[in-house]
Write a protein that holds these residues in place. Structure first.
Motif, PDB file in Angstrom:
ATOM      1  N   SER A  11       0.850  -1.188   0.000  1.00  0.00           N
ATOM      2  CA  SER A  11       0.000   0.000   0.000  1.00  0.00           C
ATOM      3  C   SER A  11       0.883   1.233   0.000  1.00  0.00           C
ATOM      4  CB  SER A  11      -0.913  -0.002   1.235  1.00  0.00           C
ATOM      5  OG  SER A  11      -1.857   1.026   1.157  1.00  0.00           O
ATOM      6  N   ARG A  12       0.724   2.062  -0.994  1.00  0.00           N
ATOM      7  CA  ARG A  12       1.539   3.269  -1.098  1.00  0.00           C
ATOM      8  C   ARG A  12       0.953   4.432  -0.301  1.00  0.00           C
ATOM      9  NH1 ARG A  12       5.641   4.920  -4.852  1.00  0.00           N
ATOM     10  NH2 ARG A  12       6.486   6.787  -3.898  1.00  0.00           N
ATOM     11  N   HIS A  13      -0.366   4.605  -0.385  1.00  0.00           N
ATOM     12  CA  HIS A  13      -0.998   5.747   0.268  1.00  0.00           C
ATOM     13  C   HIS A  13      -2.023   5.353   1.327  1.00  0.00           C
ATOM     14  CE1 HIS A  13       1.045   8.330  -2.552  1.00  0.00           C
ATOM     15  NE2 HIS A  13       0.557   7.623  -3.556  1.00  0.00           N
ATOM     16  N   GLY A  14      -2.188   4.071   1.587  1.00  0.00           N
ATOM     17  CA  GLY A  14      -3.041   3.622   2.680  1.00  0.00           C
ATOM     18  C   GLY A  14      -4.359   2.986   2.308  1.00  0.00           C
ATOM     19  N   ALA A  15      -4.816   3.135   1.071  1.00  0.00           N
ATOM     20  CA  ALA A  15      -6.121   2.577   0.694  1.00  0.00           C
ATOM     21  C   ALA A  15      -6.098   1.049   0.683  1.00  0.00           C
ATOM     22  CB  ALA A  15      -6.557   3.103  -0.668  1.00  0.00           C
ATOM     23  N   THR A  16      -5.054   0.465   0.124  1.00  0.00           N
ATOM     24  CA  THR A  16      -4.975  -1.003   0.077  1.00  0.00           C
ATOM     25  C   THR A  16      -4.815  -1.563   1.485  1.00  0.00           C
ATOM     26  OG1 THR A  16      -3.941  -0.774  -2.096  1.00  0.00           O
ATOM     27  CG2 THR A  16      -3.896  -2.954  -1.104  1.00  0.00           C
ATOM     28  N   ALA A 108      -7.143 -18.762  -2.160  1.00  0.00           N
ATOM     29  CA  ALA A 108      -6.564 -17.423  -2.280  1.00  0.00           C
ATOM     30  C   ALA A 108      -7.584 -16.477  -2.884  1.00  0.00           C
ATOM     31  CB  ALA A 108      -5.314 -17.466  -3.161  1.00  0.00           C
ATOM     32  N   CYS A 109      -7.401 -15.190  -2.605  1.00  0.00           N
ATOM     33  CA  CYS A 109      -8.203 -14.151  -3.242  1.00  0.00           C
ATOM     34  C   CYS A 109      -7.309 -12.945  -3.476  1.00  0.00           C
ATOM     35  CB  CYS A 109      -9.418 -13.778  -2.401  1.00  0.00           C
ATOM     36  SG  CYS A 109      -9.032 -12.943  -0.848  1.00  0.00           S
ATOM     37  N   VAL A 110      -7.801 -12.006  -4.268  1.00  0.00           N
ATOM     38  CA  VAL A 110      -7.024 -10.820  -4.614  1.00  0.00           C
ATOM     39  C   VAL A 110      -7.876  -9.570  -4.405  1.00  0.00           C
ATOM     40  CG1 VAL A 110      -5.466 -11.983  -6.224  1.00  0.00           C
ATOM     41  CG2 VAL A 110      -7.657 -11.133  -7.060  1.00  0.00           C
ATOM     42  N   PHE A 111      -7.198  -8.433  -4.145  1.00  0.00           N
ATOM     43  CA  PHE A 111      -7.899  -7.161  -3.985  1.00  0.00           C
ATOM     44  C   PHE A 111      -6.995  -6.023  -4.445  1.00  0.00           C
ATOM     45  CE2 PHE A 111      -5.898  -8.218   0.031  1.00  0.00           C
ATOM     46  CZ  PHE A 111      -5.441  -7.023   0.581  1.00  0.00           C
ATOM     47  N   THR A 112      -7.640  -4.924  -4.881  1.00  0.00           N
ATOM     48  CA  THR A 112      -6.871  -3.812  -5.452  1.00  0.00           C
ATOM     49  C   THR A 112      -7.559  -2.477  -5.212  1.00  0.00           C
ATOM     50  OG1 THR A 112      -5.674  -3.080  -7.427  1.00  0.00           O
ATOM     51  CG2 THR A 112      -7.924  -3.850  -7.760  1.00  0.00           C
TER      52      THR A 112
END
Length: 196
Positions: A11-16, A108-112
């Motif tokens: 996470s670069r800015h906190g949203a992830t 497994a799962c993924v999120f973005t």
């Protein structure tokens, strides 16, 4: 059965990271433990040394975390329709785990997260699945029985949870996104229990 669901994100800015925390909430509502981990930045400055321990937030992932997990949620902001380099860099170092089948048969799962509505959410989610499939993992998406998938005007897809970072409050998840993150965490943990 290992009881920890690994939620691995960059996470670069906190949203992830905010999404990861909501997935963890869903996991823990099932009685399993959520293990939140992140990855260090990568740099093209050869002389620059990164700390082995983050200054704040969740610890950096280790290969041991892959061995000890019963499931994996993988999250990244979108970078040109793909996962961010720091997460890809870590996955590229898992050849030994791939050869030994460390993650084989685990769900497994993924999120973005993206800053624009059509910023590559679905292509990022799909491309994040590829290394997981190579590891022999079982992909767990979101079913349309979740009403938020029908009504959301922010993030969410059957491929995995997504977030649309609005300019005024980029890290604030919408109610639909929160519900879908929690549901994804619960669903992943449910499959881990059934397969365990």
């Amino acid at each position: 059965m290992n009881q920890a669901v690994l939620i691995l994100y960059y996470s670069r800015h906190g949203a992830t990271q905010a999404m990861a925390n909501k997935l963890a909430l869903g996991v823990e509502q099932t009685g399993l433990t959520a293990r939140l981990r992140t990855v260090p930045e990568v740099t093209n400055n050869i002389g620059e040394q990164k700390s082995k321990v983050p200054e704040a937030g969740d610890p950096y992932v280790t290969l041991q975390d892959l061995h000890e997990c019963c499931a994996l949620a993988l999250g990244s902001p979108t970078r040109f329709g793909n996962m961010a380099a720091p997460l890809k860099y870590f996955l590229d170092e898992t050849s030994r785990e791939w050869l030994s089948g460390t993650l084989e048969g685990k769900p497994a799962c993924v999120f973005t997260s993206t800053a624009s509505m059509h910023g590559g959410q679905e292509s990022t989610l799909l491309s994040m699945m590829l290394p997981l499939l190579h590891h022999g993992m079982l992909i767990c998406g979101l079913p349309y029985s979740l009403p938020q998938l029908h009504t959301t005007v922010t993030g969410g897809s059957p491929y995995g949870v997504s977030h649309l970072a609005q300019k005024a409050t980029p890290n604030a998840l919408s109610n639909d996104e929160i519900s879908l993150c929690v549901a994804q965490g619960k669903r992943l943990a449910m499959f881990a229990k059934k397969l365990g």
